[in-house]
Design a protein around this motif. Structure first.
Motif, PDB file in Angstrom:
ATOM      1  N   ALA A 293       1.075  -0.959   0.117  1.00 57.16           N
ATOM      2  CA  ALA A 293      -0.139  -0.059   0.061  1.00 57.16           C
ATOM      3  C   ALA A 293       0.868   1.307  -0.037  1.00 57.16           C
ATOM      4  O   ALA A 293       1.890   1.414   0.267  1.00 57.16           O
ATOM      5  CB  ALA A 293      -0.814  -0.105   1.174  1.00 57.16           C
ATOM      6  N   ARG A 304      -4.510   4.893   4.889  1.00 57.96           N
ATOM      7  CA  ARG A 304      -4.630   3.971   3.541  1.00 57.96           C
ATOM      8  C   ARG A 304      -4.933   4.559   2.383  1.00 57.96           C
ATOM      9  O   ARG A 304      -5.985   5.015   2.579  1.00 57.96           O
ATOM     10  CB  ARG A 304      -4.749   2.280   3.596  1.00 57.96           C
ATOM     11  N   TYR A 306      -3.477   3.866  -0.653  1.00 60.17           N
ATOM     12  CA  TYR A 306      -4.124   3.214  -2.234  1.00 60.17           C
ATOM     13  C   TYR A 306      -3.615   1.712  -1.938  1.00 60.17           C
ATOM     14  O   TYR A 306      -2.574   1.528  -0.986  1.00 60.17           O
ATOM     15  CB  TYR A 306      -2.401   3.820  -2.891  1.00 60.17           C
ATOM     16  N   GLU A 308      -2.083  -1.536  -3.856  1.00 59.64           N
ATOM     17  CA  GLU A 308      -1.597  -2.423  -5.115  1.00 59.64           C
ATOM     18  C   GLU A 308      -2.767  -2.622  -5.904  1.00 59.64           C
ATOM     19  O   GLU A 308      -3.054  -3.874  -5.534  1.00 59.64           O
ATOM     20  CB  GLU A 308      -0.145  -2.953  -5.038  1.00 59.64           C
ATOM     21  N   ARG A 309      -3.397  -2.743  -6.642  1.00 60.47           N
ATOM     22  CA  ARG A 309      -4.192  -3.385  -7.915  1.00 60.47           C
ATOM     23  C   ARG A 309      -3.379  -4.663  -8.420  1.00 60.47           C
ATOM     24  O   ARG A 309      -3.990  -5.611  -8.302  1.00 60.47           O
ATOM     25  CB  ARG A 309      -4.582  -2.588  -9.133  1.00 60.47           C
ATOM     26  N   ASN A 337      -9.705   0.925  -6.720  1.00 64.05           N
ATOM     27  CA  ASN A 337      -8.912   2.013  -6.031  1.00 64.05           C
ATOM     28  C   ASN A 337      -8.036   2.322  -6.971  1.00 64.05           C
ATOM     29  O   ASN A 337      -6.921   3.368  -7.223  1.00 64.05           O
ATOM     30  CB  ASN A 337      -8.869   2.269  -4.290  1.00 64.05           C
ATOM     31  N   VAL A 340      -7.366   7.841  -5.998  1.00 63.22           N
ATOM     32  CA  VAL A 340      -7.093   8.175  -4.663  1.00 63.22           C
ATOM     33  C   VAL A 340      -6.725   9.908  -4.999  1.00 63.22           C
ATOM     34  O   VAL A 340      -7.037  10.518  -5.662  1.00 63.22           O
ATOM     35  CB  VAL A 340      -5.934   7.643  -3.797  1.00 63.22           C
ATOM     36  N   PRO A 349      -2.444   6.335  -8.957  1.00 67.22           N
ATOM     37  CA  PRO A 349      -1.208   5.745  -7.498  1.00 67.22           C
ATOM     38  C   PRO A 349      -0.667   4.244  -8.919  1.00 67.22           C
ATOM     39  O   PRO A 349      -1.516   4.049  -9.969  1.00 67.22           O
ATOM     40  CB  PRO A 349      -1.371   5.911  -6.375  1.00 67.22           C
ATOM     41  N   SER A 364      -6.442   3.740 -13.959  1.00 69.25           N
ATOM     42  CA  SER A 364      -6.834   5.489 -13.605  1.00 69.25           C
ATOM     43  C   SER A 364      -7.102   6.857 -14.475  1.00 69.25           C
ATOM     44  O   SER A 364      -7.806   8.130 -14.557  1.00 69.25           O
ATOM     45  CB  SER A 364      -5.731   5.652 -13.162  1.00 69.25           C
TER      46      SER A 364
END
Length: 411
Positions: A293, A304, A306, A308-309, A337, A340, A349, A364
């Motif tokens: 994160a 927190r 973000y 990580e995807r 997410n 952000v 991010p 994003s």
């Protein structure tokens, strides 16, 4: 004695069996030359220099005009393996194992790319072939195949058409599709013209006012274990950046280590008396595994920001652990997410491995961010060009969408 008409008929039938796209029997050297050219394109385009990325636009032509499905698979393999040539050494650095393991993972990662492009290859020229190339590119850009969808030529959009946004992406896609047809010389000339213009006016993305990304050279020690001295040293650098005018300081992936209430208190206390916001990488651990994160910390709060995807497959993301009732791997949220908000800015991010893929950044961009923030803990890339590729990829995307860019890496 065989009649001349019969001989000619047999020759035509034999030539047709090799594929209508080849007017004559292709020599073995023709296939070898295409494979070597694909390897050269992959190595040159993904050498770690932003302005070299448009060379990847040659891959669709080499793939499309391969004389057979087998050669098209070999062309795809040569391109991908050359582009990702830093992976074996990176695995050796990260895992401390022999190079054989690295080579096995390297070939395994290439398998999806080769499979998709070999299956979709068309012997007949025309726009059906272009459609199949586009379908292959799409499959390699989104999960599940997109999980190892590195070295996508569409990344060159930011070099060819900086500031064009989605129109630049669409135009690059049109060029790539045309490169797989008989009209490829026209597409190549158009791309070369825009490439030359871009090279003459190239400017790397700048950081937004008041934002700064700090680089560290702490190697594998960063974030591996609780280290008070390391945290204090990082906080001192943050305060110095604040004294120089920074309002938001970005630190690398893993900079804050394991995130606990104690860690939170330490960082908040370290920022007391300073009007600074820190974005730092950390790991949030629970019974099922952990989130890789980004945390947002100021003197008054920590949260927190973000998760990580797409963590690195195998070394971090290990879904088979959950399937067998075990825990421990990093979680992949895939599409969660994508945007952000930090200090009233909309942030796109990207953590480390996500910078090599297509869907995280484009997802994003759908949300119209104000700034692109990319961090990584890249000590394991020593002796490779992986970090350089991550940098130029994020620079290309930032330039395409005219976004300021904040980079922060540990080496």
């Amino acid at each position: 004695m065989i009649p001349a008409t019969s001989a000619r008929s047999r020759h035509r039938a034999f030539s047709a069996s090799l594929g209508p796209s080849s007017p004559s029997v292709p020599s073995a050297w023709h296939g070898v030359a295409m494979i070597v050219a694909a390897a050269a394109v992959g190595a040159a385009a993904w050498c770690g220099h932003a302005l070299a990325l448009p060379l990847a636009c040659a891959f669709p032509t080499l793939w499309a005009f391969a004389p057979s499905r087998l050669i098209s698979a070999a062309v795809s393999a040569a391109y991908f393996l050359a582009a990702s040539r830093g992976l074996p050494q990176g695995v050796v650095n990260f895992c401390g194992t022999d190079v054989g393991v690295g080579i096995a993972l390297w070939i395994g990662a290439a398998a999806a790319f080769v499979l998709v492009h070999a299956v979709l290859w068309q012997s007949r020229p025309g726009w059906k072939r272009a459609f199949c190339f586009g379908l292959g590119a799409l499959l390699m850009s989104v999960p599940p195949f997109g999980i190892v969808g590195w070295a996508q030529p569409i990344t060159a959009a930011g070099i060819l058409f900086p500031g064009w946004g989605w129109w630049g992406l669409a135009t690059t896609a049109a060029i790539l599709l045309t490169m797989s047809t008989g009209k490829w010389p026209v597409a190549a000339i158009v791309a070369a013209g825009f490439w030359a213009w871009s090279a003459a006016h190239w400017i790397a993305p700048s950081q937004p006012d008041g934002w700064v990304g700090l680089e560290t050279k702490l190697g594998s020690a960063l974030g591996r274990a609780p280290d008070l001295d390391q945290s204090q040293a990082l906080l001192q650098r943050v305060r110095e950046a604040g004294a120089a005018g920074a309002r938001v300081v970005v630190l690398p992936e893993s900079a804050a280590g394991l995130w606990t209430p104690t860690t939170s208190g330490l960082w908040m206390e370290g920022l007391r008396g300073n009007d600074i916001t820190v974005i730092a990488g950390a790991a949030i651990v629970d019974r099922e595994g952990y989130d890789n994160a980004m945390m947002e910390v100021s003197a008054s709060r920590a949260r927190r920001l973000y998760g990580e995807r797409m963590p690195v497959p195998v070394s971090m993301w290990q879904p088979w652990l959950a399937w067998t009732g075990q825990g421990g791997g990093a979680r992949a949220s895939f599409f969660a997410n994508p945007l952000v908000e930090s200090t009233r800015r909309r942030v796109a991010p990207l953590i480390c491995y996500e910078q090599l893929l297509v869907w995280p950044v484009l997802q994003s961009m759908l949300h119209s961010p104000d700034v692109l923030v990319a961090v990584g803990n890249d000590w394991w890339t020593a002796g490779t060009n992986v970090l350089a590729i991550q940098r130029v990829s994020t620079q290309a995307w930032a330039r395409l969408f005219a976004l300021p860019l904040v980079l922060s890496f540990n080496t």
